[in-house]
Scaffold this motif. Sequence first.
Motif, mmCIF file in Angstrom:
data_model
loop_
_atom_site.group_PDB
_atom_site.id
_atom_site.type_symbol
_atom_site.label_atom_id
_atom_site.label_comp_id
_atom_site.label_asym_id
_atom_site.label_seq_id
_atom_site.Cartn_x
_atom_site.Cartn_y
_atom_site.Cartn_z
ATOM 1 N N MET A 1 0.657 -1.104 -0.163
ATOM 2 C CA MET A 1 0.068 -0.031 0.019
ATOM 3 C C MET A 1 0.690 1.187 0.053
ATOM 4 S SD MET A 1 -3.085 0.937 0.095
ATOM 5 C CE MET A 1 -4.290 2.264 0.250
ATOM 6 N N LYS A 2 1.932 1.067 0.758
ATOM 7 C CA LYS A 2 2.891 2.312 0.938
ATOM 8 C C LYS A 2 3.280 2.635 -0.392
ATOM 9 C CE LYS A 2 6.678 4.220 3.655
ATOM 10 N NZ LYS A 2 7.546 4.081 4.647
ATOM 11 N N ASN A 3 3.979 1.571 -0.907
ATOM 12 C CA ASN A 3 4.559 1.572 -2.281
ATOM 13 C C ASN A 3 3.806 2.197 -3.338
ATOM 14 O OD1 ASN A 3 7.150 0.591 -1.241
ATOM 15 N ND2 ASN A 3 6.379 -1.482 -1.856
ATOM 16 N N LYS A 4 2.487 1.876 -3.210
ATOM 17 C CA LYS A 4 1.647 2.268 -4.090
ATOM 18 C C LYS A 4 1.410 3.827 -4.111
ATOM 19 C CE LYS A 4 -3.068 1.343 -5.961
ATOM 20 N NZ LYS A 4 -4.472 0.506 -5.836
ATOM 21 N N LYS A 5 1.238 4.326 -2.884
ATOM 22 C CA LYS A 5 1.019 5.835 -2.616
ATOM 23 C C LYS A 5 2.269 6.685 -3.235
ATOM 24 C CE LYS A 5 -1.892 5.494 1.332
ATOM 25 N NZ LYS A 5 -2.003 5.922 2.737
ATOM 26 N N LEU A 6 3.550 6.058 -2.861
ATOM 27 C CA LEU A 6 4.650 6.575 -3.200
ATOM 28 C C LEU A 6 4.711 6.698 -4.685
ATOM 29 C CD1 LEU A 6 7.340 5.009 -0.881
ATOM 30 C CD2 LEU A 6 6.570 7.547 -1.080
ATOM 31 N N PHE A 7 4.347 5.565 -5.501
ATOM 32 C CA PHE A 7 4.087 5.570 -7.104
ATOM 33 C C PHE A 7 3.250 6.749 -7.630
ATOM 34 C CE2 PHE A 7 1.818 4.189 -10.756
ATOM 35 C CZ PHE A 7 2.807 4.106 -11.734
ATOM 36 N N TRP A 8 2.046 6.812 -6.897
ATOM 37 C CA TRP A 8 1.238 7.651 -7.584
ATOM 38 C C TRP A 8 1.530 9.148 -7.161
ATOM 39 C CZ3 TRP A 8 -1.947 6.868 -11.348
ATOM 40 C CH2 TRP A 8 -2.387 5.970 -11.441
ATOM 41 N N ALA A 9 2.193 9.353 -5.984
ATOM 42 C CA ALA A 9 2.971 10.482 -5.505
ATOM 43 C C ALA A 9 4.133 11.132 -6.674
ATOM 44 C CB ALA A 9 3.605 10.417 -4.229
ATOM 45 N N ALA A 10 4.817 10.128 -7.063
ATOM 46 C CA ALA A 10 5.770 10.369 -8.049
ATOM 47 C C ALA A 10 5.082 10.678 -9.428
ATOM 48 C CB ALA A 10 6.918 9.253 -8.102
ATOM 49 N N VAL A 11 3.876 9.987 -9.676
ATOM 50 C CA VAL A 11 3.402 10.197 -11.048
ATOM 51 C C VAL A 11 2.955 11.688 -11.047
ATOM 52 C CG1 VAL A 11 1.255 9.559 -12.250
ATOM 53 C CG2 VAL A 11 2.894 7.872 -11.527
ATOM 54 N N PHE A 12 2.449 12.129 -10.051
ATOM 55 C CA PHE A 12 1.709 13.406 -9.863
ATOM 56 C C PHE A 12 2.689 14.812 -9.740
ATOM 57 C CE2 PHE A 12 -2.095 11.130 -8.644
ATOM 58 C CZ PHE A 12 -2.960 11.432 -9.718
ATOM 59 N N LEU A 13 4.074 14.221 -9.051
ATOM 60 C CA LEU A 13 4.984 15.232 -8.935
ATOM 61 C C LEU A 13 5.686 15.379 -10.269
ATOM 62 C CD1 LEU A 13 6.112 14.558 -5.328
ATOM 63 C CD2 LEU A 13 5.025 16.606 -5.931
ATOM 64 N N THR A 14 5.897 14.400 -10.884
ATOM 65 C CA THR A 14 6.611 14.472 -12.299
ATOM 66 C C THR A 14 6.413 15.480 -13.319
ATOM 67 O OG1 THR A 14 6.876 11.846 -12.079
ATOM 68 C CG2 THR A 14 7.173 13.039 -14.186
ATOM 69 N N PRO A 15 5.053 15.929 -13.649
ATOM 70 C CA PRO A 15 4.877 17.083 -14.554
ATOM 71 C C PRO A 15 5.622 18.650 -13.582
ATOM 72 C CG PRO A 15 3.074 15.814 -14.223
ATOM 73 C CD PRO A 15 3.879 15.266 -13.189
ATOM 74 N N THR A 16 5.447 18.781 -12.426
ATOM 75 C CA THR A 16 5.812 19.750 -11.733
ATOM 76 C C THR A 16 7.057 19.768 -11.725
ATOM 77 O OG1 THR A 16 3.913 19.595 -10.228
ATOM 78 C CG2 THR A 16 5.527 21.067 -9.545
ATOM 79 N N LEU A 17 7.946 18.831 -11.367
ATOM 80 C CA LEU A 17 9.404 18.685 -11.534
ATOM 81 C C LEU A 17 9.975 18.696 -12.940
ATOM 82 C CD1 LEU A 17 10.086 15.556 -9.093
ATOM 83 C CD2 LEU A 17 10.362 18.021 -8.539
ATOM 84 N N PHE A 18 9.219 18.639 -13.942
ATOM 85 C CA PHE A 18 9.652 18.720 -15.259
ATOM 86 C C PHE A 18 9.389 20.162 -15.664
ATOM 87 C CE2 PHE A 18 8.404 19.272 -19.631
ATOM 88 C CZ PHE A 18 9.414 18.797 -20.561
ATOM 89 N N MET A 19 8.456 20.911 -15.265
ATOM 90 C CA MET A 19 8.106 22.275 -15.392
ATOM 91 C C MET A 19 9.279 23.154 -14.794
ATOM 92 S SD MET A 19 5.895 22.310 -17.684
ATOM 93 C CE MET A 19 5.961 24.344 -17.718
ATOM 94 N N PHE A 20 9.658 22.482 -13.459
ATOM 95 C CA PHE A 20 10.611 23.198 -12.779
ATOM 96 C C PHE A 20 11.999 23.324 -13.490
ATOM 97 C CE2 PHE A 20 14.064 22.980 -9.664
ATOM 98 C CZ PHE A 20 13.920 24.424 -8.956
ATOM 99 N N LEU A 21 12.341 22.189 -13.765
ATOM 100 C CA LEU A 21 13.503 21.893 -14.613
ATOM 101 C C LEU A 21 13.607 22.708 -15.965
ATOM 102 C CD1 LEU A 21 14.119 18.169 -14.224
ATOM 103 C CD2 LEU A 21 15.334 19.942 -12.859
ATOM 104 N N LEU A 22 12.495 22.846 -16.579
ATOM 105 C CA LEU A 22 12.446 23.559 -17.868
ATOM 106 C C LEU A 22 12.495 24.917 -17.744
ATOM 107 C CD1 LEU A 22 11.814 23.041 -21.063
ATOM 108 C CD2 LEU A 22 9.526 23.231 -20.680
ATOM 109 N N ILE A 23 11.531 25.361 -16.741
ATOM 110 C CA ILE A 23 11.417 26.822 -16.815
ATOM 111 C C ILE A 23 12.308 27.730 -15.698
ATOM 112 C CG2 ILE A 23 9.763 28.765 -16.136
ATOM 113 C CD1 ILE A 23 7.452 26.840 -16.965
ATOM 114 N N TYR A 24 12.911 26.843 -14.716
ATOM 115 C CA TYR A 24 13.520 27.580 -13.767
ATOM 116 C C TYR A 24 15.089 27.073 -13.499
ATOM 117 C CZ TYR A 24 9.276 29.596 -11.940
ATOM 118 O OH TYR A 24 8.033 30.249 -11.600
ATOM 119 N N LEU A 25 15.286 25.917 -13.507
ATOM 120 C CA LEU A 25 16.435 25.221 -13.232
ATOM 121 C C LEU A 25 17.298 25.354 -14.488
ATOM 122 C CD1 LEU A 25 18.419 24.190 -10.987
ATOM 123 C CD2 LEU A 25 17.811 21.809 -11.678
#
Length: 289
Positions: A1-25
Amino acid sequence: MKNKKLFWAAVFLTPTLFMFLLIYLGPLILAVSSSFTKWNGMTKMQFIGFENYRRIFGDSVFQQSLLHTLIWAVLAIVIHVPFGVMVALVLKRKRKGWRFVRAAFMLPNIISKSALSLMFVFIYKADVGILNTLLRSIGLERFCTNWLLNPKTAFFSVTNIWLWYGAVITLITLSEIMSISPELEESAKVDGATALQIDLKIYLPLLKRIIGTGAIIAITSVFKEFESIYMTTNGGPGSSTMTISVMMVDKIIQSNQYGYTNALGVLLLLMGIAAMLICNKIFAMDKAE
Protein backbone atom coordinates in the motif's frame (compact mmCIF):
# COMPACT_ATOMS: atom_id res chain seq x y z
CA MET A 1 0.00 0.00 0.00
CA LYS A 2 2.82 2.35 0.92
CA ASN A 3 4.66 1.62 -2.32
CA LYS A 4 1.47 2.32 -4.27
CA LYS A 5 1.09 5.73 -2.59
CA LEU A 6 4.71 6.57 -3.36
CA PHE A 7 4.17 5.54 -6.98
CA TRP A 8 1.17 7.84 -7.43
CA ALA A 9 2.94 10.66 -5.59
CA ALA A 10 5.82 10.34 -8.05
CA VAL A 11 3.41 10.27 -11.00
CA PHE A 12 1.69 13.50 -9.94
CA LEU A 13 4.94 15.24 -8.99
CA THR A 14 6.72 14.43 -12.25
CA PRO A 15 4.98 17.14 -14.38
CA THR A 16 5.75 19.75 -11.70
CA LEU A 17 9.39 18.72 -11.50
CA PHE A 18 9.64 18.72 -15.29
CA MET A 19 8.23 22.27 -15.48
CA PHE A 20 10.61 23.38 -12.73
CA LEU A 21 13.59 21.97 -14.62
CA LEU A 22 12.41 23.47 -17.90
CA ILE A 23 11.38 26.95 -16.73
CA TYR A 24 13.62 27.65 -13.72
CA LEU A 25 16.57 25.34 -13.23
CA GLY A 26 17.58 25.09 -16.89
CA PRO A 27 17.73 28.85 -17.55
CA LEU A 28 19.43 29.38 -14.18
CA ILE A 29 22.20 26.94 -15.06
CA LEU A 30 22.55 28.57 -18.50
CA ALA A 31 22.74 32.06 -16.96
CA VAL A 32 25.40 31.07 -14.41
CA SER A 33 27.53 29.14 -16.91
CA SER A 34 27.30 31.83 -19.61
CA SER A 35 28.28 34.55 -17.12
CA PHE A 36 31.85 33.23 -17.45
CA THR A 37 31.80 33.58 -21.24
CA LYS A 38 31.84 36.16 -23.99
CA TRP A 39 28.53 35.56 -25.75
CA ASN A 40 26.21 37.61 -27.94
CA GLY A 41 23.33 35.13 -27.82
CA MET A 42 23.92 33.78 -31.32
CA THR A 43 27.54 32.70 -31.77
CA LYS A 44 29.38 30.06 -29.79
CA MET A 45 30.23 30.93 -26.19
CA GLN A 46 33.87 31.85 -25.54
CA PHE A 47 35.06 31.08 -22.01
CA ILE A 48 36.76 34.12 -20.41
CA GLY A 49 36.69 33.20 -16.72
CA PHE A 50 35.90 36.03 -14.32
CA GLU A 51 36.49 38.77 -16.91
CA ASN A 52 32.80 39.80 -16.96
CA TYR A 53 32.78 40.20 -13.19
CA ARG A 54 36.00 42.24 -13.28
CA ARG A 55 34.46 44.52 -15.91
CA ILE A 56 31.27 44.88 -13.87
CA PHE A 57 32.99 46.03 -10.67
CA GLY A 58 35.15 48.45 -12.66
CA ASP A 59 32.11 49.94 -14.43
CA SER A 60 31.08 53.33 -13.02
CA VAL A 61 27.50 52.81 -14.26
CA PHE A 62 27.30 49.56 -12.30
CA GLN A 63 28.60 51.30 -9.19
CA GLN A 64 25.82 53.87 -9.47
CA SER A 65 23.28 51.16 -10.21
CA LEU A 66 24.39 49.15 -7.18
CA LEU A 67 24.16 52.24 -4.97
CA HIS A 68 20.64 53.04 -6.19
CA THR A 69 19.53 49.42 -5.74
CA LEU A 70 20.89 49.33 -2.17
CA ILE A 71 19.26 52.69 -1.35
CA TRP A 72 15.94 51.28 -2.56
CA ALA A 73 16.45 48.20 -0.38
CA VAL A 74 17.06 50.39 2.67
CA LEU A 75 14.00 52.54 1.88
CA ALA A 76 11.92 49.37 1.52
CA ILE A 77 12.95 48.29 5.03
CA VAL A 78 12.78 51.72 6.69
CA ILE A 79 9.66 53.20 5.03
CA HIS A 80 7.79 50.82 2.71
CA VAL A 81 7.37 47.87 5.09
CA PRO A 82 6.69 49.90 8.27
CA PHE A 83 4.11 52.00 6.42
CA GLY A 84 2.32 48.88 5.17
CA VAL A 85 2.31 47.41 8.70
CA MET A 86 1.04 50.68 10.17
CA VAL A 87 -1.87 50.76 7.71
CA ALA A 88 -2.72 47.16 8.66
CA LEU A 89 -2.73 48.06 12.38
CA VAL A 90 -5.05 51.00 11.68
CA LEU A 91 -7.40 48.96 9.49
CA LYS A 92 -7.73 46.17 12.06
CA ARG A 93 -9.49 48.63 14.39
CA LYS A 94 -12.30 48.77 11.78
CA ARG A 95 -13.18 52.41 12.23
CA LYS A 96 -15.89 54.02 10.10
CA GLY A 97 -14.94 53.87 6.41
CA TRP A 98 -12.16 51.31 6.90
CA ARG A 99 -13.39 49.16 3.98
CA PHE A 100 -13.18 52.15 1.62
CA VAL A 101 -9.67 52.96 2.85
CA ARG A 102 -8.61 49.34 2.37
CA ALA A 103 -9.97 49.26 -1.19
CA ALA A 104 -8.40 52.63 -2.07
CA PHE A 105 -5.04 51.52 -0.67
CA MET A 106 -5.11 48.41 -2.86
CA LEU A 107 -5.85 50.26 -6.13
CA PRO A 108 -2.22 51.04 -7.12
CA ASN A 109 -1.40 47.34 -6.85
CA ILE A 110 -4.33 46.41 -9.10
CA ILE A 111 -3.11 48.79 -11.82
CA SER A 112 -0.20 47.47 -13.89
CA LYS A 113 3.22 48.94 -13.14
CA SER A 114 3.45 50.32 -16.67
CA ALA A 115 0.12 52.16 -16.41
CA LEU A 116 0.98 53.49 -12.96
CA SER A 117 4.34 54.74 -14.22
CA LEU A 118 2.69 56.54 -17.16
CA MET A 119 0.29 58.20 -14.72
CA PHE A 120 3.25 59.59 -12.80
CA VAL A 121 4.85 60.79 -16.04
CA PHE A 122 1.85 63.10 -16.46
CA ILE A 123 1.89 64.06 -12.77
CA TYR A 124 5.55 65.11 -13.08
CA LYS A 125 5.26 66.92 -16.44
CA ALA A 126 6.99 70.30 -16.29
CA ASP A 127 4.29 72.33 -18.08
CA VAL A 128 0.90 70.74 -17.39
CA GLY A 129 1.77 68.23 -14.67
CA ILE A 130 -0.45 68.10 -11.58
CA LEU A 131 2.47 68.56 -9.19
CA ASN A 132 3.84 71.73 -10.79
CA THR A 133 0.32 73.10 -11.30
CA LEU A 134 -0.36 72.63 -7.59
CA LEU A 135 2.91 74.32 -6.63
CA ARG A 136 2.11 77.31 -8.86
CA SER A 137 -1.41 77.61 -7.41
CA ILE A 138 -0.03 78.04 -3.88
CA GLY A 139 2.73 80.43 -4.89
CA LEU A 140 5.66 78.02 -4.85
CA GLU A 141 6.74 78.46 -8.48
CA ARG A 142 10.39 78.42 -7.43
CA PHE A 143 10.08 74.73 -6.61
CA CYS A 144 8.69 73.81 -10.04
CA THR A 145 11.05 71.69 -12.11
CA ASN A 146 11.11 68.94 -14.69
CA TRP A 147 11.06 66.25 -12.03
CA LEU A 148 12.07 63.30 -14.22
CA LEU A 149 14.73 65.12 -16.25
CA ASN A 150 16.41 66.96 -13.38
CA PRO A 151 19.30 64.83 -12.02
CA LYS A 152 18.66 66.23 -8.54
CA THR A 153 15.02 65.11 -8.41
CA ALA A 154 14.77 62.18 -10.85
CA PHE A 155 15.74 59.42 -8.41
CA PHE A 156 13.39 60.67 -5.69
CA SER A 157 10.58 61.06 -8.25
CA VAL A 158 10.90 57.49 -9.50
CA THR A 159 11.21 56.17 -5.94
CA ASN A 160 7.94 57.88 -5.04
CA ILE A 161 6.10 55.71 -7.60
CA TRP A 162 6.42 52.56 -5.44
CA LEU A 163 7.54 53.69 -1.97
CA TRP A 164 4.14 54.40 -0.41
CA TYR A 165 2.17 51.56 -1.96
CA GLY A 166 2.59 48.73 0.53
CA ALA A 167 -0.69 46.95 -0.17
CA VAL A 168 0.94 43.51 -0.28
CA ILE A 169 2.58 44.14 3.10
CA THR A 170 -0.74 45.36 4.48
CA LEU A 171 -2.64 42.30 3.20
CA ILE A 172 -0.29 39.69 4.64
CA THR A 173 -0.07 41.61 7.93
CA LEU A 174 -3.85 41.88 8.18
CA SER A 175 -4.16 38.15 7.55
CA GLU A 176 -1.73 37.45 10.37
CA ILE A 177 -3.56 39.84 12.70
CA MET A 178 -6.82 37.99 12.07
CA SER A 179 -5.17 34.80 13.31
CA ILE A 180 -4.27 36.38 16.68
CA SER A 181 -6.80 35.74 19.44
CA PRO A 182 -8.82 38.90 20.23
CA GLU A 183 -8.76 37.85 23.90
CA LEU A 184 -5.20 39.16 24.15
CA GLU A 185 -6.31 42.67 23.20
CA GLU A 186 -9.36 42.49 25.48
CA SER A 187 -7.23 41.42 28.44
CA ALA A 188 -4.79 44.27 27.79
CA LYS A 189 -7.67 46.78 27.68
CA VAL A 190 -8.95 45.48 31.03
CA ASP A 191 -5.47 46.09 32.46
CA GLY A 192 -5.65 49.69 31.20
CA ALA A 193 -3.41 49.46 28.14
CA THR A 194 -3.90 52.10 25.45
CA ALA A 195 -4.38 51.28 21.76
CA LEU A 196 -0.79 52.34 21.03
CA GLN A 197 0.57 50.17 23.83
CA ILE A 198 -1.43 47.19 22.57
CA ASP A 199 0.02 47.63 19.08
CA LEU A 200 3.59 48.04 20.32
CA LYS A 201 3.64 45.47 23.12
CA ILE A 202 1.29 42.78 21.81
CA TYR A 203 0.75 42.89 18.06
CA LEU A 204 4.20 43.92 16.80
CA PRO A 205 6.08 41.14 18.67
CA LEU A 206 3.55 38.58 17.42
CA LEU A 207 3.86 39.94 13.87
CA LYS A 208 7.65 39.73 13.78
CA ARG A 209 7.81 36.80 11.38
CA ILE A 210 5.23 38.12 8.95
CA ILE A 211 7.02 41.49 8.96
CA GLY A 212 10.20 39.61 8.08
CA THR A 213 8.37 37.92 5.22
CA GLY A 214 7.13 41.33 4.06
CA ALA A 215 10.69 42.68 4.21
CA ILE A 216 11.93 39.85 1.98
CA ILE A 217 9.09 40.46 -0.48
CA ALA A 218 9.77 44.21 -0.54
CA ILE A 219 13.55 43.94 -0.98
CA THR A 220 13.41 41.32 -3.71
CA SER A 221 10.73 43.38 -5.47
CA VAL A 222 12.89 46.51 -5.58
CA PHE A 223 15.88 44.46 -6.71
CA LYS A 224 13.97 43.50 -9.86
CA GLU A 225 11.99 46.73 -10.25
CA PHE A 226 12.09 47.61 -13.92
CA GLU A 227 8.86 49.05 -15.35
CA SER A 228 8.71 52.18 -13.20
CA ILE A 229 12.20 53.24 -14.31
CA TYR A 230 12.02 52.13 -17.92
CA MET A 231 8.68 53.87 -18.51
CA THR A 232 9.73 57.14 -16.87
CA THR A 233 13.46 57.85 -17.17
CA ASN A 234 15.05 54.71 -18.70
CA GLY A 235 17.82 55.09 -16.14
CA GLY A 236 18.50 58.76 -16.93
CA PRO A 237 19.26 61.55 -16.94
CA GLY A 238 22.74 60.14 -17.30
CA SER A 239 22.76 57.28 -14.81
CA SER A 240 20.96 59.12 -12.00
CA THR A 241 18.13 56.55 -11.84
CA MET A 242 19.92 53.49 -13.21
CA THR A 243 19.49 50.20 -11.34
CA ILE A 244 20.93 46.78 -12.00
CA SER A 245 17.74 45.42 -13.59
CA VAL A 246 17.55 48.34 -16.06
CA MET A 247 21.27 48.06 -16.76
CA MET A 248 20.76 44.40 -17.69
CA VAL A 249 18.14 45.26 -20.30
CA ASP A 250 20.27 48.09 -21.71
CA LYS A 251 23.27 45.78 -22.16
CA ILE A 252 21.17 43.28 -24.12
CA ILE A 253 19.33 45.81 -26.30
CA GLN A 254 22.30 48.06 -27.06
CA SER A 255 25.15 45.59 -27.53
CA ASN A 256 23.89 41.98 -27.19
CA GLN A 257 26.25 41.36 -24.26
CA TYR A 258 24.52 38.24 -22.99
CA GLY A 259 27.47 36.94 -20.99
CA TYR A 260 27.99 40.29 -19.28
CA THR A 261 24.24 40.64 -18.65
CA ASN A 262 23.99 37.17 -17.13
CA ALA A 263 26.86 38.05 -14.81
CA LEU A 264 24.78 41.03 -13.65
CA GLY A 265 21.85 38.67 -13.15
CA VAL A 266 23.95 36.30 -11.05
CA LEU A 267 25.05 39.19 -8.83
CA LEU A 268 21.43 40.29 -8.46
CA LEU A 269 20.47 36.72 -7.52
CA LEU A 270 23.23 36.60 -4.89
CA MET A 271 22.04 39.94 -3.49
CA GLY A 272 18.52 38.54 -3.19
CA ILE A 273 19.77 35.44 -1.38
CA ALA A 274 21.87 37.59 0.97
CA ALA A 275 18.86 39.83 1.71
CA MET A 276 16.74 36.77 2.50
CA LEU A 277 19.37 35.35 4.87
CA ILE A 278 19.81 38.69 6.63
CA CYS A 279 16.05 39.10 7.11
CA ASN A 280 15.82 35.53 8.42
CA LYS A 281 18.51 36.37 10.95
CA ILE A 282 17.10 39.75 12.01
CA PHE A 283 13.50 38.56 12.38
CA ALA A 284 14.48 35.09 13.69
CA MET A 285 12.20 33.50 11.10
CA ASP A 286 14.03 30.17 11.23
CA LYS A 287 13.50 29.67 14.97
CA ALA A 288 10.58 27.80 16.44
CA GLU A 289 8.33 29.76 18.77
